[in-house]
Every structure is written in structure tokens, then in C-alpha cells.
Design an enzyme around this catalytic site. Structure first.
Site, PDB file in Angstrom:
ATOM      1  N   GLN A  98       0.831  -1.160   0.085  1.00 57.53           N
ATOM      2  CA  GLN A  98       0.046  -0.053   0.103  1.00 57.53           C
ATOM      3  C   GLN A  98       0.984   1.234   0.212  1.00 57.53           C
ATOM      4  OE1 GLN A  98      -3.423  -0.764   3.038  1.00 57.53           O
ATOM      5  NE2 GLN A  98      -1.881  -2.087   3.491  1.00 57.53           N
ATOM      6  N   VAL A 100       3.591   4.465  -0.706  1.00 65.06           N
ATOM      7  CA  VAL A 100       3.394   5.133  -2.100  1.00 65.06           C
ATOM      8  C   VAL A 100       5.140   5.484  -1.945  1.00 65.06           C
ATOM      9  CG1 VAL A 100       1.297   5.869  -2.131  1.00 65.06           C
ATOM     10  CG2 VAL A 100       2.829   7.064  -0.771  1.00 65.06           C
ATOM     11  N   HIS A 116      -1.461   1.777  -4.002  1.00 67.47           N
ATOM     12  CA  HIS A 116      -1.906   3.187  -3.800  1.00 67.47           C
ATOM     13  C   HIS A 116      -1.167   4.333  -4.686  1.00 67.47           C
ATOM     14  CE1 HIS A 116      -4.201   1.740   0.036  1.00 67.47           C
ATOM     15  NE2 HIS A 116      -4.908   1.340  -1.034  1.00 67.47           N
ATOM     16  N   CYS A 124      -1.338  14.551 -14.924  1.00 64.09           N
ATOM     17  CA  CYS A 124      -2.125  15.523 -15.464  1.00 64.09           C
ATOM     18  C   CYS A 124      -3.615  15.118 -14.833  1.00 64.09           C
ATOM     19  CB  CYS A 124      -1.968  15.896 -16.768  1.00 64.09           C
ATOM     20  SG  CYS A 124      -3.199  17.176 -17.445  1.00 64.09           S
ATOM     21  N   THR A 186       0.597  -2.639   8.516  1.00 63.59           N
ATOM     22  CA  THR A 186      -0.373  -2.148   8.124  1.00 63.59           C
ATOM     23  C   THR A 186      -1.476  -2.221   9.162  1.00 63.59           C
ATOM     24  OG1 THR A 186      -2.148  -2.019   6.560  1.00 63.59           O
ATOM     25  CG2 THR A 186      -1.210  -4.168   6.869  1.00 63.59           C
ATOM     26  N   SER A 187      -2.372  -1.084   9.445  1.00 63.02           N
ATOM     27  CA  SER A 187      -3.450  -1.064  10.323  1.00 63.02           C
ATOM     28  C   SER A 187      -4.626  -1.800   9.746  1.00 63.02           C
ATOM     29  CB  SER A 187      -3.974   0.486  10.579  1.00 63.02           C
ATOM     30  OG  SER A 187      -4.554   0.911   9.432  1.00 63.02           O
ATOM     31  N   PRO A 212       3.488  -3.974  15.826  1.00 62.88           N
ATOM     32  CA  PRO A 212       3.653  -4.062  17.229  1.00 62.88           C
ATOM     33  C   PRO A 212       2.376  -4.086  18.062  1.00 62.88           C
ATOM     34  CG  PRO A 212       4.716  -2.016  16.071  1.00 62.88           C
ATOM     35  CD  PRO A 212       4.074  -3.012  14.959  1.00 62.88           C
TER      36      PRO A 212
HETATM   37  C1  BJW Z   1       4.547  -0.930  12.397  1.00 60.25           C
HETATM   38  C2  BJW Z   1       5.687  -0.372  12.773  1.00 60.25           C
HETATM   39  C3  BJW Z   1       6.869  -1.168  12.713  1.00 60.25           C
HETATM   40  C4  BJW Z   1       4.175   1.163  13.413  1.00 60.25           C
HETATM   41  N1  BJW Z   1       6.773  -2.353  12.333  1.00 60.25           N
HETATM   42  N2  BJW Z   1       4.468  -2.238  12.057  1.00 60.25           N
HETATM   43  C5  BJW Z   1     -15.419  -0.875   2.196  1.00 60.25           C
HETATM   44  C6  BJW Z   1     -16.147  -0.509   3.423  1.00 60.25           C
HETATM   45  C7  BJW Z   1     -15.826   0.695   3.976  1.00 60.25           C
HETATM   46  C8  BJW Z   1     -15.085   1.647   3.195  1.00 60.25           C
HETATM   47  C9  BJW Z   1     -14.711   1.442   2.114  1.00 60.25           C
HETATM   48  C10 BJW Z   1     -15.040   0.036   1.608  1.00 60.25           C
HETATM   49  N3  BJW Z   1     -14.584   0.145   0.520  1.00 60.25           N
HETATM   50  C11 BJW Z   1     -13.668   1.257   0.007  1.00 60.25           C
HETATM   51  C12 BJW Z   1     -14.048   2.198   0.962  1.00 60.25           C
HETATM   52  C13 BJW Z   1     -13.676   3.427   1.008  1.00 60.25           C
HETATM   53  C14 BJW Z   1     -12.097   3.600   1.365  1.00 60.25           C
HETATM   54  C15 BJW Z   1     -11.698   3.037   2.923  1.00 60.25           C
HETATM   55  O1  BJW Z   1     -11.179   2.127   3.052  1.00 60.25           O
HETATM   56  N4  BJW Z   1     -12.072   3.828   3.838  1.00 60.25           N
HETATM   57  C16 BJW Z   1     -11.731   2.999   5.320  1.00 60.25           C
HETATM   58  C17 BJW Z   1     -10.697   3.834   5.770  1.00 60.25           C
HETATM   59  C18 BJW Z   1     -13.205   3.169   6.186  1.00 60.25           C
HETATM   60  N5  BJW Z   1     -11.290   3.109   0.539  1.00 60.25           N
HETATM   61  C19 BJW Z   1     -11.046   3.833  -0.625  1.00 60.25           C
HETATM   62  O2  BJW Z   1     -11.513   4.888  -1.104  1.00 60.25           O
HETATM   63  C20 BJW Z   1     -10.216   3.213  -1.772  1.00 60.25           C
HETATM   64  N6  BJW Z   1     -10.939   3.298  -3.086  1.00 60.25           N
HETATM   65  C21 BJW Z   1     -12.010   2.435  -3.304  1.00 60.25           C
HETATM   66  O3  BJW Z   1     -12.279   1.375  -2.862  1.00 60.25           O
HETATM   67  O4  BJW Z   1     -12.490   2.865  -4.584  1.00 60.25           O
HETATM   68  C22 BJW Z   1     -13.496   1.979  -4.946  1.00 60.25           C
HETATM   69  C23 BJW Z   1     -14.806   2.701  -4.107  1.00 60.25           C
HETATM   70  C24 BJW Z   1     -14.813   4.200  -3.820  1.00 60.25           C
HETATM   71  C25 BJW Z   1     -15.721   4.681  -3.287  1.00 60.25           C
HETATM   72  C26 BJW Z   1     -16.727   4.071  -2.496  1.00 60.25           C
HETATM   73  C27 BJW Z   1     -16.533   2.549  -2.384  1.00 60.25           C
HETATM   74  C28 BJW Z   1     -15.664   2.117  -3.240  1.00 60.25           C
HETATM   75  C29 BJW Z   1      -8.903   4.074  -1.916  1.00 60.25           C
HETATM   76  C30 BJW Z   1      -8.032   4.027  -0.683  1.00 60.25           C
HETATM   77  C31 BJW Z   1      -6.962   4.859  -0.919  1.00 60.25           C
HETATM   78  C32 BJW Z   1      -5.870   5.198   0.280  1.00 60.25           C
HETATM   79  N7  BJW Z   1      -4.994   6.050   0.139  1.00 60.25           N
HETATM   80  C33 BJW Z   1      -4.105   6.488   1.167  1.00 60.25           C
HETATM   81  C34 BJW Z   1      -3.296   7.804   0.646  1.00 60.25           C
HETATM   82  C35 BJW Z   1      -2.405   7.607  -0.489  1.00 60.25           C
HETATM   83  C36 BJW Z   1      -1.729   8.636  -0.837  1.00 60.25           C
HETATM   84  C37 BJW Z   1      -0.747   9.268   0.322  1.00 60.25           C
HETATM   85  O5  BJW Z   1      -0.037   8.600   0.643  1.00 60.25           O
HETATM   86  O6  BJW Z   1      -1.153  10.392   0.640  1.00 60.25           O
HETATM   87  O7  BJW Z   1      -3.155   5.166   1.189  1.00 60.25           O
HETATM   88  S1  BJW Z   1      -4.823   6.612   2.885  1.00 60.25           S
HETATM   89  C38 BJW Z   1      -3.435   5.696   3.570  1.00 60.25           C
HETATM   90  O8  BJW Z   1      -3.979   4.675   4.170  1.00 60.25           O
HETATM   91  C39 BJW Z   1      -2.408   5.198   2.609  1.00 60.25           C
HETATM   92  C40 BJW Z   1      -2.023   3.981   3.026  1.00 60.25           C
HETATM   93  O9  BJW Z   1      -1.435   3.069   1.876  1.00 60.25           O
HETATM   94  C41 BJW Z   1      -3.346   3.417   3.335  1.00 60.25           C
HETATM   95  C42 BJW Z   1      -3.310   2.178   4.636  1.00 60.25           C
HETATM   96  O10 BJW Z   1      -2.288   2.751   5.547  1.00 60.25           O
HETATM   97  P1  BJW Z   1      -1.440   1.489   6.417  1.00 60.25           P
HETATM   98  O11 BJW Z   1      -0.438   1.204   5.332  1.00 60.25           O
HETATM   99  O12 BJW Z   1      -2.052   0.663   6.828  1.00 60.25           O
HETATM  100  O13 BJW Z   1      -0.849   2.703   7.296  1.00 60.25           O
HETATM  101  P2  BJW Z   1      -1.369   3.053   8.862  1.00 60.25           P
HETATM  102  O14 BJW Z   1      -0.728   4.174   9.202  1.00 60.25           O
HETATM  103  O15 BJW Z   1      -2.921   2.940   8.919  1.00 60.25           O
HETATM  104  O16 BJW Z   1      -0.923   1.863   9.693  1.00 60.25           O
HETATM  105  C43 BJW Z   1       0.327   1.659   9.950  1.00 60.25           C
HETATM  106  C44 BJW Z   1       0.666   0.363  11.101  1.00 60.25           C
HETATM  107  O17 BJW Z   1       2.014   0.016  11.198  1.00 60.25           O
HETATM  108  C45 BJW Z   1      -0.005   0.596  12.454  1.00 60.25           C
HETATM  109  O18 BJW Z   1      -0.993  -0.697  12.573  1.00 60.25           O
HETATM  110  C46 BJW Z   1       1.180   0.581  13.175  1.00 60.25           C
HETATM  111  O19 BJW Z   1       1.007  -0.093  14.507  1.00 60.25           O
HETATM  112  C47 BJW Z   1       2.163  -0.332  12.616  1.00 60.25           C
HETATM  113  N8  BJW Z   1       3.621  -0.109  12.682  1.00 60.25           N
HETATM  114  N9  BJW Z   1       5.499   0.947  13.147  1.00 60.25           N
HETATM  115  C48 BJW Z   1       5.547  -2.863  11.807  1.00 60.25           C
HETATM  116  N10 BJW Z   1       8.203  -0.518  12.991  1.00 60.25           N
HETATM  117 ZN    ZN Z   2      -2.272  17.660 -19.232  1.00 61.75          ZN
END
Ligand code: BJW
Ligand code: ZN
Length: 245
Positions: A98, A100, A116, A124, A186-187, A212
């Protein structure tokens, strides 16, 4: 526990991984959620969405340019290198991320699926122009497309946007055939990424979580290794090397 996980990996037929922001935490890149999670003072939902960009593109661009700066100067950590080595050993088939950032690639991973998008890509908002960047744009002024003059945007997937369909399809195909998945840093709350390990589980595969903290995935994980990804992955790799030597 680590020995059992190493054995499970060695006995697996098709092993894949899903990584999140926690895997890059030990490279000094903040996570989005959880302890120590927060990019600057913003929550991802506030700025990583099309509405925020439409309302105030300069604010969103300044946030991304600042993050690009941080990510481009970061170095891969032990977790990135361990995944790359497991792939080189022929054990890890595909790394679904996930993230970037490009730290998996810079550590040597080859078969990486970015769900992602990438901070290395700018695209663009109007035409199909999309290209890689070496350095973050200086904002202001707002970066504009050389081909059509429209506003450029980061090549990442925001909330409410579709994931790249070809990449998502490949990720689904990988988890359909996988009999073991490591889910690290990932969370497990953002969809559809969070549902990928459930598919492995549904087919009788093994789910190994490295984090963790507890997550919604913990209750179905076969193994939950509570620790930092860099340290835990290094330990797993050492056991595997020992068995193979
Ligand atoms: C450690 C550590 C160490 C710390 N070692 N671990 C179904 C149900 C409900 C909602 C939805 C659904 N389907 C779609 C949705 C909507 C939405 C969604 O999921 N919302 C929920 C939050 C409720 N999803 C979307 O909109 C997606 N699109 C989609 O589904 O399109 C179709 C659709 C559209 C509209 C409606 C329905 C369907 C797109 C999701 C895009 C996510 N984008 C981001 C930003 C990217 C750009 C940027 O970087 O700015 O992606 S958000 C952000 O979260 C980023 C990440 O990739 C993503 C996930 O986060 P991640 O990687 O899990 O990080 P954290 O910070 O959350 O967790 C870190 C973890 O590490 C923690 O657990 C720590 O404990 C741990 N940790 N240190 C190991 N050393
Ligand atoms: Zn253009």
C-alpha cells in the site's frame, strides 16, 4: 513462534506479502495511523482526497512536496531488505504494497504491486500525461502540465478513487493462489487492501501478521508477531538461512 513462521514459509507453495506504512517507519517515514502515526499535523482523510485537492490544491501540493522530500531521501531498512532477499531465494513470489514510497524497489524487490500509486509519479488532472520525478516540485507555484497547461497532481490513490484496475486484479489473482501471506505494518482498515489477507484465509492459507499493535486482522491471523517489521523480518530470515545452510 518465529521458528514456526520460518518453517511455514519454507513449507509453503506460494507465499506473498502485503505491506503498509509500518514497514517504512524504521526508515524514518511516519505512518498514517497508530502510535507515532501522523504526517505533520494532518490526518490522511483530510488531505488525501479529491475534494481537499479541488478546494485547496496548494495546501495539498505543499503537503505532498514535503512528504516527497522526506521519502526520496529515506533509505530502505531491514524489513525491505529481508523481503527482497526472500524473493531472491525464490520463496516470496509477489510483494503487494500500500506504500507510495519506492523503498521496496530500492532494497532490491522486483515483483512489487503498488496498490495506492507512487510519490515518484506525477500526473495531469486533464490529459493522459504521467511521468516520473527525481525531485519534488517547488510549490508554489502550482505544478502545471507541459502538454496541456492543466494542474498536475501526485500519482497516488486518494480516498474515494479507484485503485489501478490492472494492479488490483493482479493482487486479487495473487491472493487467490497464495497459501501463505505475511501482512506487515498495516492497520488493515483501508479497503480493498485490507480484504486481501482474508481471501488467503478463506482458501485455507496461513496468515502471518507482523505489527507492534493489534489490528482488525489479528483475530483471524494464524500467527501475530508483535514487534517492529525490521526486527521480526530479520529474525525470520535468520531462521530460514539457518535451516537452508
Ligand atoms: C509498524 C511499525 C513497525 C508502526 N513495524 N509495523 C468498504 C468498507 C468501508 C469503506 C470502504 C470500503 N471500500 C472502500 C471504502 C472507502 C475507502 C476506505 O477503505 N475507507 C476506510 C478507511 C473506512 N477506500 C477507498 O476509498 C479506496 N478506493 C476504493 O475502494 O475505490 C472504490 C470505491 C470508491 C468509493 C466508495 C466505495 C468504493 C482508496 C483507498 C486509498 C487510500 N489512500 C491512502 C493515501 C495514499 C496517498 C498518500 O500517501 O497520501 O493510502 S490513505 C493511507 O492509508 C495510504 C495507505 O496506503 C493506507 C493504509 O495505511 P497503512 O499502510 O495501513 O498505514 P497505517 O498508518 O494505517 O498503519 C500503520 C501500521 O503500522 C499500524 O498498525 C502500526 O501499529 C504499524 N507499525 N510501526 C511494523 N516498525
Ligand atoms: Zn495535461
Amino acid at each position: 513462534m518465529v521458528e514456526d513462521v520460518a518453517d511455514a514459509i519454507l513449507s509453503s507453495r506460494y507465499f506473498v506479502a502485503l505491506t503498509g506504512a509500518g514497514v517504512s517507519a524504521e526508515s524514518g517515514i511516519p505512518t498514517f495511523r497508530g502510535k507515532d502515526g501522523l504526517w505533520n499535523k494532518y490526518r490522511p482523510e483530510e488531505l488525501a482526497n479529491p475534494e481537499a485537492f479541488a478546494k485547496d490544491p496548494e495546501k495539498v501540493w505543499r503537503w505532498y512536496a514535503w512528504r516527497m522530500e522526506k521519502v526520496f531521501s529515506a533509505e530502505p531498512n531491514k524489513a525491505h531488505f529481508a523481503f527482497a532477499e526472500l524473493e531472491k531465494m525464490g520463496l516470496l513470489k509477489t510483494l503487494i504494497t500500500q506504500n507510495v514510497d519506492d523503498l521496496h524497489e530500492r532494497a532490491g524487490s522486483k515483483n512489487v504491486l503498488h496498490l495506492h500509486g507512487s510519490l515518484r509519479v506525477v500526473k495531469c488532472t486533464t490529459c493522459k500525461n504521467s511521468f516520473e520525478i527525481e525531485n519534488p516540485p517547488a510549490v508554489p507555484p502550482l505544478p502545471k502540465c507541459e502538454k496541456c497547461g492543466s494542474l498536475l497532481r501526485p500519482g497516488v490513490v486518494w480516498f474515494g478513487e479507484m485503485l489501478p484496475p490492472d494492479i488490483l486484479e493482479r493482487a486479487f489473482r495473487e491472493v487467490e493462489v497464495a497459501d501463505l501471506i505475511i501482512v506487515a505494518g498495516t492497520s488493515a482498515v483501508v479497503q480493498p487492501a485490507a480484504s486481501l489477507p482474508l481471501i488467503v484465509k478463506r482458501h485455507g492459507g496461513i496468515v502471518i501478521e507482523i505489527n507492534p499493535a493489534e489490528t482488525p486482522l489479528s483475530s483471524i491471523a494464524d500467527y501475530s508477531l508483535r514487534g517492529k517489521a525490521g526486527e521480526v523480518m530479520e529474525e525470520i530470515l535468520q531462521w530460514i538461512r539457518k535451516v537452508l545452510s
